[in-house]
Design a protein around this motif. Structure first.
Motif, PDB file in Angstrom:
ATOM      1  N   ASP A  94       0.719  -1.050   0.084  1.00  0.00           N
ATOM      2  CA  ASP A  94      -0.120  -0.030  -0.032  1.00  0.00           C
ATOM      3  C   ASP A  94       1.043   1.246  -0.338  1.00  0.00           C
ATOM      4  N   ASP A  95       2.176   1.315   0.764  1.00  0.00           N
ATOM      5  CA  ASP A  95       2.978   2.383   0.716  1.00  0.00           C
ATOM      6  C   ASP A  95       4.345   1.865   1.031  1.00  0.00           C
TER       7      ASP A  95
ATOM      8  N   TYR B 163       6.936   3.377   1.146  1.00  0.00           N
ATOM      9  CA  TYR B 163       7.937   4.301   1.827  1.00  0.00           C
ATOM     10  C   TYR B 163       7.527   4.392   3.236  1.00  0.00           C
ATOM     11  N   ILE B 164       6.711   3.466   3.720  1.00  0.00           N
ATOM     12  CA  ILE B 164       6.022   3.598   5.008  1.00  0.00           C
ATOM     13  C   ILE B 164       7.229   3.165   5.935  1.00  0.00           C
TER      14      ILE B 164
ATOM     15  N   ASP C 179       5.239   3.470  11.772  1.00  0.00           N
ATOM     16  CA  ASP C 179       3.664   3.545  11.210  1.00  0.00           C
ATOM     17  C   ASP C 179       3.302   2.098  11.153  1.00  0.00           C
TER      18      ASP C 179
ATOM     19  N   PHE D 260      13.128   2.790  -0.053  1.00  0.00           N
ATOM     20  CA  PHE D 260      11.704   2.346  -0.069  1.00  0.00           C
ATOM     21  C   PHE D 260      11.765   0.498  -0.071  1.00  0.00           C
TER      22      PHE D 260
END
Length: 268
Positions: free
Chosen positions: A221-222, A224-225, A229, A263
């Motif tokens: 989903d992300d 770069y999370i 988080d 990432f």
């Protein structure tokens, strides 16, 4: 003491280790529940490796010159306690035990390694901690009463994490946003990718726990999370996130670029 069941194991050290592990396994409960996307998940009170390694450590590191008492393993509602005669061996201390190795009884350790009860010298306790953290449980704690070392292993929390997809939907609904068709399509795409990763793990003899699947789903989903988080969304500590990522790294997950500014990339 209100002891419900009291069993003693005698004989050779090999027999004691085998019988003790077998008996503890009969007392460990498993909880099966409907997890993410209608997939059944089974969670144990204690990871299998933790039980085996703690039992082996008790035999390998007890002080056999102390007479009149034996190794005792006590199971309570929320913890396992391993009591072994003797203090922490050599230069090993509670603050360095994860990465410091000292064998009080090297011949016993070598013997049990020959029978595959000891995996690699010096890596056992660190893996115990990683297994606990990966399952959302606290790492073992230490206490010495006179000449008895007591190690407490907390039980894995029975609380089931809400699926990541449900959290995404809930968050967006709270913001008053609607899931678009593209968003629904992306979730479906991610689910198919997760299913491929689960199949890959089965072929390799690995097991993707629910926490690890949640991490992979969030990375999709992300990319770069951050770990912070991930910790908030998965519902486990940052240390547990790191432990799970180390298991996934190289097989299902790779880091592209530096820790800051890079990432995550999924490996199918």
């Amino acid at each position: 003491m209100n002891v419900i069941k009291d069993v003693t194991f005698e004989g050779t050290i090999l027999n004691q280790v085998k019988k003790t592990i077998e008996f503890i396994e009969t007392q460990v409960r498993e909880h099966t529940f409907l997890g993410q996307h209608a997939q059944f998940v089974t969670r144990r009170d204690y990871p299998e490796f933790v039980i085996q390694e703690m039992t082996v450590n008790a035999c390998c590191h007890r002080a056999y010159n102390i007479k009149g008492t034996e190794i005792q393993i006590k199971m309570f509602d929320d913890r396992l306690v391993f009591e072994s005669p003797g203090k922490l061996p050599g230069q090993v201390k509670p603050n360095n035990i994860r990465h410091t190795h000292f064998s009080r009884n090297p011949k016993i350790a070598a013997f049990l390694k020959a029978y595959h009860f000891v995996k690699e010298f010096g890596e056992g306790f660190d893996r115990i901690c990683r297994e606990q953290e990966a399952n959302g449980a606290n790492v073992p704690s230490f206490r010495t009463d006179e000449f008895i070392l007591k190690i407490t292993v907390p039980k894995v929390n029975e609380k089931v994490n809400v699926s990541v997809t449900e959290k995404v939907i809930e968050t967006e609904q709270k913001r008053g946003e609607r899931l678009t068709e593209n968003r629904h399509g992306l979730i479906d795409k991610h689910q198919k990718l997760i299913e491929k990763l689960i199949e890959k793990a089965a072929r390799q003899g690995d097991k993707l726990t629910e926490n690890r699947i949640s991490i992979l789903r969030l990375v999709m989903d992300d990319p770069y999370i951050s770990k912070a988080d991930l910790s908030k969304l998965v519902g486990i500590s940052v240390a547990a996130i790191s432990a799970n990522i180390e298991v996934l790294r190289g097989k299902y997950l790779r880091r592209v670029g530096p820790d800051k500014g890079g990432f995550w990339e999924i490996i199918v």
